[in-house]
Each structure stands twice: as C-alpha cells, then as structure tokens.
Scaffold this active site. Sequence first.
Site, short mmCIF file in Angstrom:
data_model
loop_
_atom_site.label_atom_id
_atom_site.label_comp_id
_atom_site.label_asym_id
_atom_site.label_seq_id
_atom_site.Cartn_x
_atom_site.Cartn_y
_atom_site.Cartn_z
N SER A 125 -14.28 25.13 -27.78
CA SER A 125 -14.08 24.10 -28.68
C SER A 125 -14.01 24.15 -29.80
CB SER A 125 -15.91 24.34 -29.50
OG SER A 125 -16.12 23.22 -30.94
N ASN B 118 -1.81 -2.32 13.11
CA ASN B 118 -3.25 -2.41 13.32
C ASN B 118 -3.90 -0.77 13.66
OD1 ASN B 118 -3.86 -4.93 12.34
ND2 ASN B 118 -3.59 -6.42 13.56
N LYS C 24 -18.15 28.47 -29.81
CA LYS C 24 -18.34 28.01 -28.20
C LYS C 24 -17.49 27.90 -27.17
CE LYS C 24 -20.71 24.72 -27.64
NZ LYS C 24 -20.59 22.95 -27.86
N SER D 6 1.21 -1.39 -0.41
CA SER D 6 0.20 -0.04 0.17
C SER D 6 0.70 1.02 -0.22
CB SER D 6 -0.43 -0.20 1.57
OG SER D 6 -0.06 0.05 2.05
N TYR E 53 -9.15 -6.72 12.86
CA TYR E 53 -8.84 -6.41 11.96
C TYR E 53 -8.60 -7.10 10.50
CZ TYR E 53 -5.29 -4.59 8.44
OH TYR E 53 -4.20 -3.63 7.24
N GLU F 254 -19.45 21.68 -15.33
CA GLU F 254 -19.72 20.70 -15.43
C GLU F 254 -18.60 19.68 -14.92
OE1 GLU F 254 -20.91 20.74 -20.32
OE2 GLU F 254 -19.59 21.40 -19.50
N HIS G 151 -40.37 22.89 -10.52
CA HIS G 151 -40.50 21.92 -12.16
C HIS G 151 -39.57 22.57 -13.70
CE1 HIS G 151 -43.62 19.40 -10.42
NE2 HIS G 151 -44.30 20.88 -9.78
N1 ARG Z 1 -0.79 -1.45 5.29
C1 ARG Z 1 -2.38 -2.05 6.40
C2 ARG Z 1 -3.53 -1.46 6.12
O1 ARG Z 1 -3.33 -0.52 5.38
C3 ARG Z 1 -1.34 -1.73 7.72
C4 ARG Z 1 -1.96 -2.77 8.25
C5 ARG Z 1 -1.38 -3.98 8.04
N2 ARG Z 1 -1.60 -4.86 9.15
C6 ARG Z 1 -1.48 -6.57 8.84
N3 ARG Z 1 -1.71 -6.96 10.32
N4 ARG Z 1 -1.18 -6.54 7.40
O2 ARG Z 1 -4.41 -1.57 6.49
#
Ligand code: ARG
Length: 471
Positions: free
Chosen positions: A283, A116, A289, A29, A323, A296, A162
């Site tokens: 445009s 976590n 235009k 991540s 978690y 938009e 309306h």
């Molecule tokens: N990158 C993880 C998240 O965004 C962090 C926590 C991960 N914890 C684990 N036990 N895999 O949630």
Amino acid sequence: MSRSDLPQYTWAGRFSEPTSELVARYTASVAFDCRMWRQDIRASLAHATMLARQGIISQDDLADIERGMAQITREIEAGEFVWSVDLEDVHFNIEKRLTALVGDAGKRLHTGRSRNDQVATDIRLYLREAIDAILALLARFQAALLELAEQEAATAMPGFTHLQVAQPVTFGHHLLAYFEMTRRDSERFAECRARTNRLPLGAAALAGTSYPIDRHLVAELLGFDEICANSLDAVADRDFAIEFCAAGSLLMMHLSRLAEELVLWMNPRFGFIRIADRFCTGSSIMPQKKNPDVPELARGKSGRVFGHLLALLTLMKGQPLAYNKDNQEDKEPLFDTVDTLTDTLRVFVELIPGITTEPANMRAALRQGYATATDLADYLTRRGLPFRDAHAVVGRAVRRAEELGVDLAQLPLAELQGFSPLIEDDVDRLLSIDGSLAARQHPGGTAPTQVLAAIDRARRTLAGALGPADG
Ligand code: ARG
C-alpha cells in the site's frame, strides 16, 4: 492509422461524394481487426488456390497473389505495413496493398467471394487458434493444481458451508474441486471449437456464387472439418463467438471463485496460505499491508467477460438475416475475452506453485469449528440411534464443549457418555480430524488415499492435453 487525402473505397463507383472523416472513422474496424491479418492472408491464399485449380483465375495470377502475400507478410511482421483507416478493415487494407504490388491478379482475388464470408472465415480461423492456445494454458493450470493437490493430499483444512466451518476436508481435495470445474471448462471449449471449425467461404455476400467453386477444397486447405451448410447462416451468425464467450464466462466464474478463496485464505484471520510476494503488492500509505492484487484482479476481470457475453447476445438478437454491419462489433468483445482468459490463465499458472500452506492454522480452525460433530452423530447412528436424535445429542455436546472452551475431542469421555450411553472409548478415533478424513473412503471422498487416487485419474485425463513437452 493514416487517412489519405481522398478515400478510395473499392466500392465507391456508385457514390457521388466521399464519406466524411467522421463516418470513415466510425465505420472502420481496421484498428482492431488488423489482428486477424495472418488468418486473412491464409484464407485468401486458400481461396486463390481453389480459384486457380478450378480454372477461375490463371496459374500466373495465383503465383502473383502468392508472391504479393509473401511480401505483405514480411511488411506486417517488420512493422512497415501502412494500415489506413480509409481502407476500413483488414481485408481492404491487404487487398489494396496486394493490388499495388501485383496489379490485376490482386483485383481477381475477390472473385466469388465477399467480405461477408471472408470476415466470417477469418474470425473462425482466429478463434480456432485462440481456443487451442487457451486449452493448452488450461491444461498447464490444471497440472499446477494437481501438483499442489498432491503435496497437500493429507493436509486437513476446514470445509465450509455458509462460510462456517462444516467438516474436515483435505486441502488437496479442495483443490481437486477446481480441477473438476476446469475439466468441464475444457470440454466446453473443445465442443465450441468443433462448431467453430466450419468453413463460411463460398457463401459470398449471402446467396453463394455463380462461379464453379470447390468449397470442400478450401475447407481442406484451411483445416476446417466441414463447410457451413447454408450460405445465409454462414455469413449471418456469430453463435460460435457467443458460445466461446459463454464458455469463457464459466471459466472466469470458476477462476473468480478460486481467486476469492485465495483472498480469504491469505487473510491473516484465516492464515491458511501464503502467496509468494511477487503476486502481491503493498500500500502507498500503510506500510504493513500485503495485498492480494493478482487474485483480486482475476475476480474483477470476470465482470468484463460476462459483459462481453451479454454484448454479443444483444448484438445478434435483433439482426434480420443475413449479414449486417452490426456484426463488425463482434470483434472487440471477442478479442478482449481471448486476451482476458489468456492473461488470467497465465497468471494462475505461475501463481499456483507460489502457494504455501499453514497446516497448523487450518487445524486450529477445524478444532474451533467443531468440525467432527457430524462424525459423532454418525457414530451414534451406527449404534442404533435414529440420526435425528443423534443430531440433537451432539448439538448438546457441542454446546457443553463451547461452555468449557474446548474441542469435542477434548471433552472427557465421562462427560460425553453423559449425553449418550452409546458412546464408548473407541469414539476418540472418530473425533480426531485425521480419523474423520480417513473415514471418507469412497471415490469422490476426501480421505487422503482417495485424493491421491483422484490425482492419479486426473493426471491420466490430462496427459493428452499437455503433450510431451510439458508432460
Ligand atoms: N469489417 C467488416 C466486419 O467486420 C467486414 C465485412 C463488411 N461487409 C460489408 N458488406 N460491409 O464485419
């Protein structure tokens, strides 16, 4: 993001082979959660301070951790920090670098903590700041609305139902409707902030920790109002992020309605407003235009925010406590919601002062739409005719005016009196657009004096949010 030759996961002790490159990439991540690096460092420093104060790590360890984190901060700010996909996320990347810089103290940082509760804390810190920034932008947007509403407090325009001309309102009054909508949006964000501002740290993986930690101290150091009361809940739920996306969806829905109105009003068939050229585009094929791209896009971008709300609800609904890795998917929708709200508000803050009105076109539309018909019905009702009968009388008068191609006010008095003997020569005032506006003389009404009073009240509610610099 780089991949070192052999992944060195912190948790690899019980594994007999490294994860494949595909899995490393799939589970990582860091590409998106690295935006929480400041929050991660801040939370780690608060945790370390608490560990040292409780005698769980030494003062020397704390000093090393602080020194290392200062160095990492400099590296990231300078763009020199090497983020590695193999280190999965922002937490491992920073921890690994800390250990490389300061040795064992870096390895002691994670005592009594889990990623976590770490990640849950980081997101809450991040979101808290994002909400503050959004609230400040919302206040600036509202100030711009009030500015324009004041200029246009007496500008008559058709109010629609309306999308048919209904009754005269002032443009200022119409804009104030958006002030009220966004005032509730601000309230929602503030309430969401209060529920976000609770500390997960101390929950560790899910069950809490056996170390003698002081969660209240960490909460105080990080500016949290209170601690999450249950360790499982602290790491498992992302309802605060969902709530934020819900509040964000409502705000985007409101801005999208305003955007839609701007698109209509600047269309030459309405011709009610002009938007400064810098917010429009041309445009590539049609030289004449001028397109309202900015409103938009604001209208269009509401869709992605609504989508993020649904994504997070769906992400959460099937997860057993506590978690699960699913939760890692909370960040991109949340971050994109923050970015979209921020950019959209910024655009509106600049766009609103770039609006100019075409009062003559608004008045012409009012006349064509027989916008004062209800005023005539009310007049007859005040003179004793039951409202339903008055409604029918005025309906016939409108039909006659339509035949003659004139406005109600242009029908000769004698002609009007043919529809009802109750009509006398004082009716003129009522059939005029300004007379109709001035008659709506109560709080929440569209009479120009009421609009000015409403702007005054609105400015007072806004004063606190704007602060001295913008005030
Ligand atoms: N990158 C993880 C998240 O965004 C962090 C926590 C991960 N914890 C684990 N036990 N895999 O949630």
